[in-house]
Design a protein around this motif. Structure first.
Motif, PDB file in Angstrom:
ATOM      1  N   ASP A 107      -2.560  -7.961  -9.543  1.00 19.30           N
ATOM      2  CA  ASP A 107      -1.532  -7.097 -10.130  1.00 19.30           C
ATOM      3  C   ASP A 107      -1.015  -6.080  -9.102  1.00 19.30           C
ATOM      4  O   ASP A 107      -0.680  -4.946  -9.442  1.00 19.30           O
ATOM      5  CB  ASP A 107      -2.129  -6.394 -11.360  1.00 19.30           C
ATOM      6  CG  ASP A 107      -1.054  -5.698 -12.190  1.00 19.30           C
ATOM      7  OD1 ASP A 107       0.099  -6.163 -12.167  1.00 19.30           O
ATOM      8  OD2 ASP A 107      -1.380  -4.679 -12.828  1.00 19.30           O
ATOM      9  N   GLY A 108      -0.987  -6.483  -7.846  1.00 21.86           N
ATOM     10  CA  GLY A 108      -0.454  -5.595  -6.809  1.00 21.86           C
ATOM     11  C   GLY A 108      -1.516  -4.732  -6.158  1.00 21.86           C
ATOM     12  O   GLY A 108      -2.710  -4.914  -6.394  1.00 21.86           O
ATOM     13  N   TRP A 109      -1.084  -3.805  -5.310  1.00 23.64           N
ATOM     14  CA  TRP A 109      -1.988  -2.932  -4.577  1.00 23.64           C
ATOM     15  C   TRP A 109      -2.397  -1.750  -5.436  1.00 23.64           C
ATOM     16  O   TRP A 109      -1.562  -1.157  -6.106  1.00 23.64           O
ATOM     17  CB  TRP A 109      -1.321  -2.431  -3.295  1.00 23.64           C
ATOM     18  CG  TRP A 109      -1.182  -3.488  -2.243  1.00 23.64           C
ATOM     19  CD1 TRP A 109      -0.177  -4.421  -2.168  1.00 23.64           C
ATOM     20  CD2 TRP A 109      -2.061  -3.740  -1.145  1.00 23.64           C
ATOM     21  NE1 TRP A 109      -0.391  -5.239  -1.069  1.00 23.64           N
ATOM     22  CE2 TRP A 109      -1.535  -4.837  -0.426  1.00 23.64           C
ATOM     23  CE3 TRP A 109      -3.243  -3.154  -0.688  1.00 23.64           C
ATOM     24  CZ2 TRP A 109      -2.136  -5.359   0.710  1.00 23.64           C
ATOM     25  CZ3 TRP A 109      -3.852  -3.664   0.453  1.00 23.64           C
ATOM     26  CH2 TRP A 109      -3.306  -4.756   1.136  1.00 23.64           C
ATOM     27  N   PRO A 155       0.833  -1.217   0.000  1.00 22.22           N
ATOM     28  CA  PRO A 155       0.000   0.000   0.000  1.00 22.22           C
ATOM     29  C   PRO A 155       0.868   1.268   0.000  1.00 22.22           C
ATOM     30  O   PRO A 155       0.522   2.250  -0.671  1.00 22.22           O
ATOM     31  CB  PRO A 155      -0.802  -0.128   1.299  1.00 22.22           C
ATOM     32  CG  PRO A 155      -0.832  -1.588   1.604  1.00 22.22           C
ATOM     33  CD  PRO A 155       0.468  -2.135   1.109  1.00 22.22           C
ATOM     34  N   ASP A 156       1.980   1.248   0.730  1.00 26.19           N
ATOM     35  CA  ASP A 156       2.858   2.425   0.773  1.00 26.19           C
ATOM     36  C   ASP A 156       3.437   2.744  -0.610  1.00 26.19           C
ATOM     37  O   ASP A 156       3.581   3.914  -0.963  1.00 26.19           O
ATOM     38  CB  ASP A 156       4.000   2.215   1.778  1.00 26.19           C
ATOM     39  CG  ASP A 156       3.545   2.449   3.216  1.00 26.19           C
ATOM     40  OD1 ASP A 156       2.506   3.109   3.416  1.00 26.19           O
ATOM     41  OD2 ASP A 156       4.230   1.962   4.137  1.00 26.19           O
ATOM     42  N   VAL A 196      -7.649   4.535   0.460  1.00 26.62           N
ATOM     43  CA  VAL A 196      -7.876   3.098   0.613  1.00 26.62           C
ATOM     44  C   VAL A 196      -7.246   2.360  -0.561  1.00 26.62           C
ATOM     45  O   VAL A 196      -7.437   2.745  -1.723  1.00 26.62           O
ATOM     46  CB  VAL A 196      -9.386   2.773   0.682  1.00 26.62           C
ATOM     47  CG1 VAL A 196      -9.611   1.284   0.940  1.00 26.62           C
ATOM     48  CG2 VAL A 196     -10.068   3.612   1.763  1.00 26.62           C
ATOM     49  N   TYR A 197      -6.493   1.297  -0.233  1.00 31.40           N
ATOM     50  CA  TYR A 197      -5.809   0.488  -1.236  1.00 31.40           C
ATOM     51  C   TYR A 197      -6.266  -0.961  -1.120  1.00 31.40           C
ATOM     52  O   TYR A 197      -6.462  -1.459  -0.015  1.00 31.40           O
ATOM     53  CB  TYR A 197      -4.285   0.569  -1.046  1.00 31.40           C
ATOM     54  CG  TYR A 197      -3.788   1.994  -1.010  1.00 31.40           C
ATOM     55  CD1 TYR A 197      -3.517   2.686  -2.181  1.00 31.40           C
ATOM     56  CD2 TYR A 197      -3.646   2.667   0.210  1.00 31.40           C
ATOM     57  CE1 TYR A 197      -3.103   4.012  -2.158  1.00 31.40           C
ATOM     58  CE2 TYR A 197      -3.231   3.995   0.246  1.00 31.40           C
ATOM     59  CZ  TYR A 197      -2.963   4.653  -0.934  1.00 31.40           C
ATOM     60  OH  TYR A 197      -2.571   5.971  -0.892  1.00 31.40           O
ATOM     61  N   LEU A 250      -6.818  -5.276   2.193  1.00 32.16           N
ATOM     62  CA  LEU A 250      -7.316  -3.909   2.144  1.00 32.16           C
ATOM     63  C   LEU A 250      -6.533  -3.067   3.160  1.00 32.16           C
ATOM     64  O   LEU A 250      -6.238  -3.537   4.258  1.00 32.16           O
ATOM     65  CB  LEU A 250      -8.816  -3.901   2.470  1.00 32.16           C
ATOM     66  CG  LEU A 250      -9.698  -2.774   1.931  1.00 32.16           C
ATOM     67  CD1 LEU A 250      -9.656  -2.699   0.414  1.00 32.16           C
ATOM     68  CD2 LEU A 250     -11.145  -2.973   2.406  1.00 32.16           C
ATOM     69  N   ALA A 251      -6.202  -1.856   2.766  1.00 29.24           N
ATOM     70  CA  ALA A 251      -5.432  -0.969   3.647  1.00 29.24           C
ATOM     71  C   ALA A 251      -6.060   0.408   3.639  1.00 29.24           C
ATOM     72  O   ALA A 251      -6.383   0.941   2.567  1.00 29.24           O
ATOM     73  CB  ALA A 251      -3.982  -0.889   3.177  1.00 29.24           C
TER      74      ALA A 251
END
Lengths: 149, 149
Positions: A115-117, A8-9, A109-110, A83-84
Motif C-alpha cells: 500500500d505504498g511507502w 519516501p518523499d 525510516v520509510y 527501505l529508505a
C-alpha cells in the motif's frame, strides 16, 4: 486504488504536514501498522515500539499547544528498493520569532509496502543551537555589515 | 575472499567491539566509505556527513579516556535485502559502577555492499535515566527481597 504514498518523499511530506496540522489521524496514516515500528521523541524517553505505543506518543505531543513550524534541512537519503533512511536537521521556528529557535536532529525510516511507502522509524534528538553556516560569516571576509572596502 | 561482515548483526558486533577497544582503524572498517554516510554522536552537534567527517568524529571520541562499557538492549530490527535498521538502547556502565550509569538511544543503519554489510548511519541521543522495567518491581508484588509468603 492508488497507493497512498508513492515515494519516501511523499510519505515524509505527509508526516510533516500531519505534524504541522497536529492531526493524529493523518499522522497515524503515515505510520505502518506493525508491532516493530519505533518512535523516539526528542525529550529523551524510552523508545516507543509498536503502533499503539507510537499512537499514544503522538497523542501526548498533540495535546500540547505547539505553535511551531518544522522545516527539514540538510537531508541525506539512503534509499534502496524497499527501505529508505532520511537523516537531517529540523529547524524549529516559533510564531513571532524572526530566526530559527531550535534544531532537532532526525532520522526518518520509510518502508515500501503493498500500500505504498510508510514510516517505520522516527528518531529525534536535541541538535546544536545554531544552524549550519551556509557561507563564511561576514567578519571572516573582513567585512562589517554590508560595507564595502 | 570472504566478505567482511556477512550480516548486519556481524557488522554491529564489529562496531561495538571497535568502540570498546577505542580502535579507530577497526571502527572505520565497519563504516562504508561513501559521501552519504551520517553519524550523530549523543552530544548534540551537527550531523557528520561523509567518510572524512565521520572519521574525524571518532578521532575526537577516542581521544578521550572513555573507560565505559556499552551494551545494546531492546533491539528492534527492520531488515530488507539491502538495508537494515536497528534501533535500541545502549546501556552504559562505568568501571566501578554496579548498575547502569546511563542510557543512549540509538539507530544504526547497515547497507549490503559487494564487500558485505557496512554501517552507513549511526544516530545516538540521550535516553531516559532508568532502564526499562523488565518485570514488576518487588514492592508491587508485596514482597521484600527473596522472602516467600
Amino acid at each position: 486504488m492508488p497507493q497512498r504514498y508513492a515515494t519516501p518523499d511523499e510519505a515524509e511530506a505527509a508526516y510533516y504536514a500531519a505534524f504541522q496540522a497536529a492531526d493524529l489521524d493523518a499522522m497515524m496514516d503515515v505510520w505502518l501498522e506493525h508491532p516493530d515500528i519505533v518512535c523516539m521523541h526528542p525529550v529523551g524517553g524510552h523508545l516507543l515500539r509498536g503502533y499503539p505505543a507510537v499512537l499514544e506518543g503522538w497523542l501526548h505531543v498533540f495535546a500540547r499547544e505547539l505553535d511551531i513550524k518544522l522545516e527539514l534541512k540538510h537531508v541525506v537519503r539512503t534509499v534502496t528498493a524497499d527501505l529508505a533512511v532520511h537523516s537531517g536537521e529540523e529547524h524549529i521556528t516559533r510564531s513571532g520569532d524572526t530566526g530559527v529557535s531550535g534544531i532537532i536532529r532526525v532520522t526518518n525510516v520509510y518502508q515500501r509496502t503493498l500500500d505504498g511507502w510508510r514510516m517505520v522509524q522516527h528518531h529525534a534528538s536535541p541538535g546544536p543551537r545554531e544552524p549550519h553556516v551556509e557561507a563564511p560569516p561576514d567578519f571572516l571576509a573582513g567585512g562589517g555589515g554590508n560595507r564595502t572596502h
